[in-house]
Design a protein around this motif. Structure first.
Motif, PDB file in Angstrom:
ATOM      1  N   GLN A  68       0.688  -1.191  -0.059  1.00  0.00           N
ATOM      2  CA  GLN A  68      -0.159  -0.005   0.141  1.00  0.00           C
ATOM      3  C   GLN A  68       0.746   1.223  -0.078  1.00  0.00           C
ATOM      4  N   ARG A  69       0.723   2.099  -0.864  1.00  0.00           N
ATOM      5  CA  ARG A  69       1.390   3.202  -1.119  1.00  0.00           C
ATOM      6  C   ARG A  69       0.916   4.391  -0.497  1.00  0.00           C
ATOM      7  N   PHE A  70       1.441   5.564  -0.150  1.00  0.00           N
ATOM      8  CA  PHE A  70       0.842   6.911   0.274  1.00  0.00           C
ATOM      9  C   PHE A  70       1.777   7.854  -0.262  1.00  0.00           C
ATOM     10  N   LYS A  71       1.517   9.431  -0.161  1.00  0.00           N
ATOM     11  CA  LYS A  71       2.398  10.213  -0.524  1.00  0.00           C
ATOM     12  C   LYS A  71       2.748  11.179   0.983  1.00  0.00           C
ATOM     13  N   LEU A  72       4.091  11.409   1.085  1.00  0.00           N
ATOM     14  CA  LEU A  72       4.547  11.940   2.239  1.00  0.00           C
ATOM     15  C   LEU A  72       4.983  13.444   1.653  1.00  0.00           C
ATOM     16  N   PHE A  73       4.456  14.503   2.373  1.00  0.00           N
ATOM     17  CA  PHE A  73       4.957  15.921   2.030  1.00  0.00           C
ATOM     18  C   PHE A  73       5.780  16.275   3.125  1.00  0.00           C
ATOM     19  N   LEU A  74       6.895  16.901   2.775  1.00  0.00           N
ATOM     20  CA  LEU A  74       8.092  17.397   3.570  1.00  0.00           C
ATOM     21  C   LEU A  74       7.973  18.749   3.564  1.00  0.00           C
ATOM     22  N   PRO A  75       8.075  19.542   4.707  1.00  0.00           N
ATOM     23  CA  PRO A  75       8.544  21.215   4.573  1.00  0.00           C
ATOM     24  C   PRO A  75       9.650  21.399   3.903  1.00  0.00           C
ATOM     25  N   GLN A  79      10.545  25.982   6.721  1.00  0.00           N
ATOM     26  CA  GLN A  79       9.125  26.018   6.827  1.00  0.00           C
ATOM     27  C   GLN A  79       8.680  25.030   8.298  1.00  0.00           C
ATOM     28  N   ASP A  80       7.557  25.452   8.883  1.00  0.00           N
ATOM     29  CA  ASP A  80       7.220  24.674  10.098  1.00  0.00           C
ATOM     30  C   ASP A  80       6.439  23.394   9.597  1.00  0.00           C
ATOM     31  N   ALA A  81       5.630  23.438   8.410  1.00  0.00           N
ATOM     32  CA  ALA A  81       4.918  22.662   7.897  1.00  0.00           C
ATOM     33  C   ALA A  81       4.795  22.465   6.438  1.00  0.00           C
ATOM     34  N   PRO A  82       4.656  21.454   5.672  1.00  0.00           N
ATOM     35  CA  PRO A  82       4.521  21.635   4.418  1.00  0.00           C
ATOM     36  C   PRO A  82       3.214  22.326   3.723  1.00  0.00           C
ATOM     37  N   VAL A  83       3.757  23.014   2.661  1.00  0.00           N
ATOM     38  CA  VAL A  83       2.557  24.036   1.924  1.00  0.00           C
ATOM     39  C   VAL A  83       1.793  22.984   0.931  1.00  0.00           C
ATOM     40  N   TRP A  96      -0.906  20.961  -6.830  1.00  0.00           N
ATOM     41  CA  TRP A  96       0.322  21.137  -6.286  1.00  0.00           C
ATOM     42  C   TRP A  96       1.441  21.294  -7.420  1.00  0.00           C
ATOM     43  N   ARG A  97       1.257  20.942  -8.441  1.00  0.00           N
ATOM     44  CA  ARG A  97       2.350  21.099  -9.519  1.00  0.00           C
ATOM     45  C   ARG A  97       2.359  22.826  -9.826  1.00  0.00           C
ATOM     46  N   GLU A  98       1.366  23.308  -9.775  1.00  0.00           N
ATOM     47  CA  GLU A  98       1.268  24.986  -9.800  1.00  0.00           C
ATOM     48  C   GLU A  98       1.908  25.790  -8.833  1.00  0.00           C
ATOM     49  N   VAL A 103       8.315  26.377  -2.810  1.00  0.00           N
ATOM     50  CA  VAL A 103       7.420  26.789  -1.263  1.00  0.00           C
ATOM     51  C   VAL A 103       6.564  25.389  -1.380  1.00  0.00           C
ATOM     52  N   ARG A 104       6.235  24.719  -2.157  1.00  0.00           N
ATOM     53  CA  ARG A 104       5.284  23.681  -2.008  1.00  0.00           C
ATOM     54  C   ARG A 104       5.955  22.501  -1.342  1.00  0.00           C
ATOM     55  N   GLY A 105       5.103  21.540  -0.543  1.00  0.00           N
ATOM     56  CA  GLY A 105       5.809  20.647   0.120  1.00  0.00           C
ATOM     57  C   GLY A 105       6.376  19.665  -0.894  1.00  0.00           C
ATOM     58  N   ILE A 106       7.555  19.052  -0.156  1.00  0.00           N
ATOM     59  CA  ILE A 106       8.316  18.118  -1.014  1.00  0.00           C
ATOM     60  C   ILE A 106       7.678  16.817  -1.130  1.00  0.00           C
ATOM     61  N   MET A 107       7.330  16.085  -2.193  1.00  0.00           N
ATOM     62  CA  MET A 107       6.538  15.036  -2.106  1.00  0.00           C
ATOM     63  C   MET A 107       7.362  13.913  -2.632  1.00  0.00           C
TER      64      MET A 107
END
Length: 301
Positions: A68-75, A79-83, A96-98, A103-107
């Motif tokens: 089972q896969r999922f997406k992890l977003f890192l700040p 940043q204190d939390a991912p955008v 997300w790509r836009e 700035v956007r969270g690292i996926m």
């Protein structure tokens, strides 16, 4: 832990207004955004570290099991939390790509190793490769209280599980490197009692040969680098049964995965529909590069 194409990146359905008598109800969006914190970390081996994520909202997370896969977003740094996109629907990935890449969270894509409800937590096992990527760097330094976000399943049938053992399968083959070890562990734990299964796993260190409980009749071959490629080891081995009765699952470095799939289909005679394969990573390429390539290829079709 998988390299995502757009199908893997986002849910397949989108929420709509409540149905009227003229309009059937829309399928439920199979994923949700969650914002847990690191609860604990544990080193499993020289290469593997387990990060436990927890928060009350994770009580809604479920898993289809296996890989089972999922997406992890890192700040991003500072940043204190991912955008993230503000809306979760079928178009969350384009949104997300836009966002500004700086700035956007690292996926990144990973495997859910375990889900618990009391308290609500999930386990994620990371294969560490020094400071070669943001996720590896983050996992090495992760500490209780660190904030991340995830896109995780909220229904069991969520399209995020590649391992699909056919009902008529009489044996199975698994081949992977350490990046897919959490998925291999989940798959082995799901197999029926006594099913013959051959497993090849390439790892970086002898102590990465972790325990893999299973009820199946499993023969596990560990290959410690430097070693021959997994494809060569599989080519020299006898399969547990006739090609038409088997099922193979392959994951790891993309070029090795392709080579082994060609061998199984071309030389061993497995039906290509009975071989599931995923390039979890590609040498010299980041997941961001692969995502951009997948989007460009889709646009060109």
């Amino acid at each position: 832990m998988t390299i995502a194409d757009q199908e893997q990146a986002g849910p397949r359905t989108t929420p709509r207004a409540a149905a009227t008598h003229d309009e059937p109800a829309a399928p439920r969006v199979p994923y949700g955004f969650f914002h847990p914190r690191v609860v604990a970390t544990r080193r499993l081996s020289p290469t593997l570290v387990r990060v436990v994520l927890g928060c009350d909202e994770l009580s809604a997370v479920v898993s289809g099991g296996r890989d089972q896969r999922f997406k992890l977003f890192l700040p991003q740094p500072g940043q204190d939390a991912p955008v993230l996109p503000e809306v979760l629907d079928l178009d969350w990935y384009p949104r997300w790509r836009e966002l500004d890449p700086a700035v956007r969270g690292i996926m990144r894509t990973y495997t859910i190793r375990a889900v618990r409800q009391d308290p609500p937590e999930i386990d994620v096992d990371f294969a560490l490769h020094g400071d070669l990527g943001p996720a590896s760097r983050w996992a090495r330094r992760a500490a209780p209280g660190d904030t991340v976000s995830i896109l995780a399943p909220v229904v069991h049938d969520n399209g995020g599980v590649e391992f699909q053992l056919p009902q008529d399968a009489r044996w199975a083959l698994l081949a992977a490197d350490e990046t897919a070890l959490p998925a291999v562990a989940g798959i082995l734990g799901s197999l029926p009692v006594g099913l013959p299964v051959r497993v090849w796993i390439e790892v970086a260190h002898p102590d990465d040969r972790v325990d893999l409980p299973t009820r199946a009749d499993a023969e596990i071959t560990w290959l410690v680098r430097p070693c021959s490629p997994v494809a060569e080891s599989v080519a020299a081995a006898e399969l547990p049964g006739p090609a038409g009765t088997g099922y193979a699952w392959i994951a790891g470095e993309a070029s090795h995965v392709r080579a082994l799939r060609r061998h199984l289909v071309g030389e061993r005679g497995l039906d290509r529909r009975r071989v599931s394969f995923t390039g979890y990573w590609r040498r010299g390429t980041t997941e961001d590069d692969l995502l951009e390539a997948a989007v460009a290829a889709a646009a060109a079709d």
